[in-house]
Design a protein around this motif. Structure first.
Motif, PDB file in Angstrom:
ATOM      1  N   PRO A  87       0.809  -1.230   0.000  1.00 55.98           N
ATOM      2  CA  PRO A  87       0.000   0.000   0.000  1.00 55.98           C
ATOM      3  C   PRO A  87       0.837   1.273   0.000  1.00 55.98           C
ATOM      4  N   LEU A  88       1.966   1.263   0.720  1.00 51.61           N
ATOM      5  CA  LEU A  88       2.833   2.440   0.741  1.00 51.61           C
ATOM      6  C   LEU A  88       3.496   2.655  -0.618  1.00 51.61           C
ATOM      7  N   LEU A  89       3.936   1.572  -1.261  1.00 51.19           N
ATOM      8  CA  LEU A  89       4.542   1.699  -2.586  1.00 51.19           C
ATOM      9  C   LEU A  89       3.505   2.170  -3.604  1.00 51.19           C
ATOM     10  N   ASP A  90       2.290   1.677  -3.499  1.00 52.62           N
ATOM     11  CA  ASP A  90       1.225   2.151  -4.393  1.00 52.62           C
ATOM     12  C   ASP A  90       0.990   3.646  -4.204  1.00 52.62           C
ATOM     13  N   THR A  91       1.039   4.089  -2.939  1.00 51.20           N
ATOM     14  CA  THR A  91       0.870   5.518  -2.661  1.00 51.20           C
ATOM     15  C   THR A  91       1.996   6.321  -3.295  1.00 51.20           C
ATOM     16  N   TRP A  92       3.234   5.814  -3.201  1.00 54.37           N
ATOM     17  CA  TRP A  92       4.360   6.488  -3.843  1.00 54.37           C
ATOM     18  C   TRP A  92       4.143   6.594  -5.355  1.00 54.37           C
ATOM     19  N   HIS A  93       3.785   5.514  -5.992  1.00 53.80           N
ATOM     20  CA  HIS A  93       3.644   5.535  -7.450  1.00 53.80           C
ATOM     21  C   HIS A  93       2.507   6.464  -7.885  1.00 53.80           C
ATOM     22  N   GLU A  94       1.413   6.433  -7.151  1.00 48.55           N
ATOM     23  CA  GLU A  94       0.297   7.317  -7.500  1.00 48.55           C
ATOM     24  C   GLU A  94       0.695   8.783  -7.359  1.00 48.55           C
ATOM     25  N   GLY A  95       1.381   9.115  -6.266  1.00 44.53           N
ATOM     26  CA  GLY A  95       1.813  10.502  -6.080  1.00 44.53           C
ATOM     27  C   GLY A  95       2.848  10.925  -7.088  1.00 44.53           C
ATOM     28  N   ALA A  96       3.779  10.035  -7.429  1.00 46.13           N
ATOM     29  CA  ALA A  96       4.826  10.367  -8.393  1.00 46.13           C
ATOM     30  C   ALA A  96       4.242  10.637  -9.770  1.00 46.13           C
ATOM     31  N   ARG A  97       3.207   9.894 -10.142  1.00 51.55           N
ATOM     32  CA  ARG A  97       2.574  10.112 -11.442  1.00 51.55           C
ATOM     33  C   ARG A  97       1.979  11.511 -11.560  1.00 51.55           C
ATOM     34  N   GLY A 104      10.744  13.385 -13.305  1.00 49.75           N
ATOM     35  CA  GLY A 104      10.517  11.995 -13.647  1.00 49.75           C
ATOM     36  C   GLY A 104      10.624  11.214 -12.361  1.00 49.75           C
ATOM     37  N   ALA A 105      10.323   9.927 -12.399  1.00 54.60           N
ATOM     38  CA  ALA A 105      10.327   9.165 -11.148  1.00 54.60           C
ATOM     39  C   ALA A 105      10.813   7.743 -11.372  1.00 54.60           C
ATOM     40  N   TRP A 106      11.454   7.230 -10.332  1.00 53.79           N
ATOM     41  CA  TRP A 106      11.880   5.844 -10.274  1.00 53.79           C
ATOM     42  C   TRP A 106      10.819   5.011  -9.579  1.00 53.79           C
ATOM     43  N   ALA A 107      10.557   3.835 -10.114  1.00 57.39           N
ATOM     44  CA  ALA A 107       9.641   2.896  -9.481  1.00 57.39           C
ATOM     45  C   ALA A 107      10.319   2.237  -8.287  1.00 57.39           C
ATOM     46  N   ALA A 108       9.510   1.592  -7.461  1.00 62.13           N
ATOM     47  CA  ALA A 108       9.986   0.833  -6.311  1.00 62.13           C
ATOM     48  C   ALA A 108       9.238  -0.490  -6.259  1.00 62.13           C
ATOM     49  N   VAL A 109       9.832  -1.468  -5.599  1.00 64.07           N
ATOM     50  CA  VAL A 109       9.223  -2.789  -5.481  1.00 64.07           C
ATOM     51  C   VAL A 109       9.525  -3.334  -4.094  1.00 64.07           C
ATOM     52  N   GLY A 110       8.620  -4.134  -3.560  1.00 68.96           N
ATOM     53  CA  GLY A 110       8.831  -4.722  -2.250  1.00 68.96           C
ATOM     54  C   GLY A 110       9.830  -5.869  -2.293  1.00 68.96           C
ATOM     55  N   ARG A 111      10.568  -6.016  -1.212  1.00 69.21           N
ATOM     56  CA  ARG A 111      11.549  -7.099  -1.148  1.00 69.21           C
ATOM     57  C   ARG A 111      10.869  -8.456  -0.977  1.00 69.21           C
ATOM     58  N   HIS A 112       9.781  -8.480  -0.206  1.00 70.69           N
ATOM     59  CA  HIS A 112       9.072  -9.714   0.061  1.00 70.69           C
ATOM     60  C   HIS A 112       7.899  -9.826  -0.908  1.00 70.69           C
TER      61      HIS A 112
END
Length: 301
Positions: A87-97, A104-112
């Motif tokens: 959910p936190l990563l989704d929030t980051w991607h939505e805000g970055a868009r 521009g923005a870098w994506a992120a992914v969860g380790r687990h």
């Protein structure tokens, strides 16, 4: 969000969208915000300047330089259990868009349980590439385990940016505030550099990869590598280092080892500021324009 020809680019900045700030304030365990005080495991509380995450103020600071912003990996969001991280990563991607032109923005992914299909969608969309925490590449075996995620970037033709991650938990009163950035972060980057040097290109022959903060100056240890029985090998045109927190002395040393074509401009703003290098207009153009473009979209020097 890819680099445009002839455009100056800073590949390494951080800017928190308002939705991410709200999500961090809603947390009860580190990492979290209380007001503007950031609490992280292993680091002393940090007073965030609200202006540092003001979009209009940042645009005014950077002028005509395009800034590529990323989630701050030392927050440790990517390392949280998947149910908390996603959910936190989704929030980051939505805000970055929603950031305006100039970013521009870098994506992120969860380790687990990393969402590789979701990452592929992000990379085929607006995001310039993937940022990963350096501890995920701490050993050659760790890099091998991460390779399926990095292969998503390779197949999409998008680069990977290696950034310091969360630090080990220690009693914070024992250490000065600058300790994590100077000691822990550089050690993480150095380990990631050597893991890549040892096995990375064999695993991912077409991946473009960049290391922030001069890879913790690990490239300057190549003479020691040779003295201890290792081998540097040929310069790899798909490997880059960026300049944040370093000035002319360190960057000159990196150029002597890696060549000018491997150096890309990064500032780590708001935690550090761009530093004039004084190498002349041709070098500035390479570091600010042509090298970032090759890092982001490929091509030969």
């Amino acid at each position: 969000m890819s680099s445009r020809s002839g455009e100056s680019c800073d590949v390494h900045q951080h800017l928190w969208p308002s939705t991410l700030i709200s999500a961090l304030r809603a947390r009860r365990e580190p990492p979290f915000l209380r007001g503007w005080t950031l609490h992280l495991p292993g680091e002393p509380p940090y007073e965030v300047n609200p202006a540092d995450h003001d979009v209009a103020a940042r645009l005014g600071l950077q002028g005509d330089v395009r800034a590529l912003v990323s989630l701050s990996s030392p927050l440790g969001l990517e390392d949280l259990p998947a149910s908390e991280a996603q959910p936190l990563l989704d929030t980051w991607h939505e805000g970055a868009r929603e950031l305006p032109s100039g970013f521009g923005a870098w994506a992120a992914v969860g380790r687990h349980e990393p969402d590789r299909s979701g990452l592929a969608e992000l990379l085929h969309g607006d995001f310039v590439g993937l940022q990963v925490p350096a501890p995920w590449l701490a050993t050659p075996r760790a890099l091998d385990a991460l390779a399926p995620v990095l292969r998503v970037c390779e197949e999409a033709g998008k680069p990977v940016l290696v950034h310091p991650g969360a630090v080990a938990q220690v009693p914070v009163e024992e250490l000065p505030g600058w300790w994590p950035a100077v000691v822990d972060y550089t050690a993480q980057l150095s380990a990631a550099w050597w893991s890549w040097h040892h096995v990375g290109r064999g695993l991912l022959p077409k991946l473009r990869i960049g290391f922030v903060a001069g890879a913790g100056l690990a490239p300057l240890q190549h003479e020691r590598l040779n003295a201890r029985g290792g081998r540097m090998g040929r310069l790899d045109p798909g490997v880059f280092v960026e300049t944040s927190s370093y000035g002319p002395q360190a960057v000159d040393a990196l150029v002597r080892v890696l060549g000018i074509d491997a150096i890309v401009r990064g500032s780590d703003r708001p935690y550090a500021q761009p530093v004039p290098l004084g190498f002349g207009s041709a070098a500035d153009h390479a570091i600010d324009v042509s090298n970032p473009q090759r890092f982001l979209i490929g091509g030969r020097p």
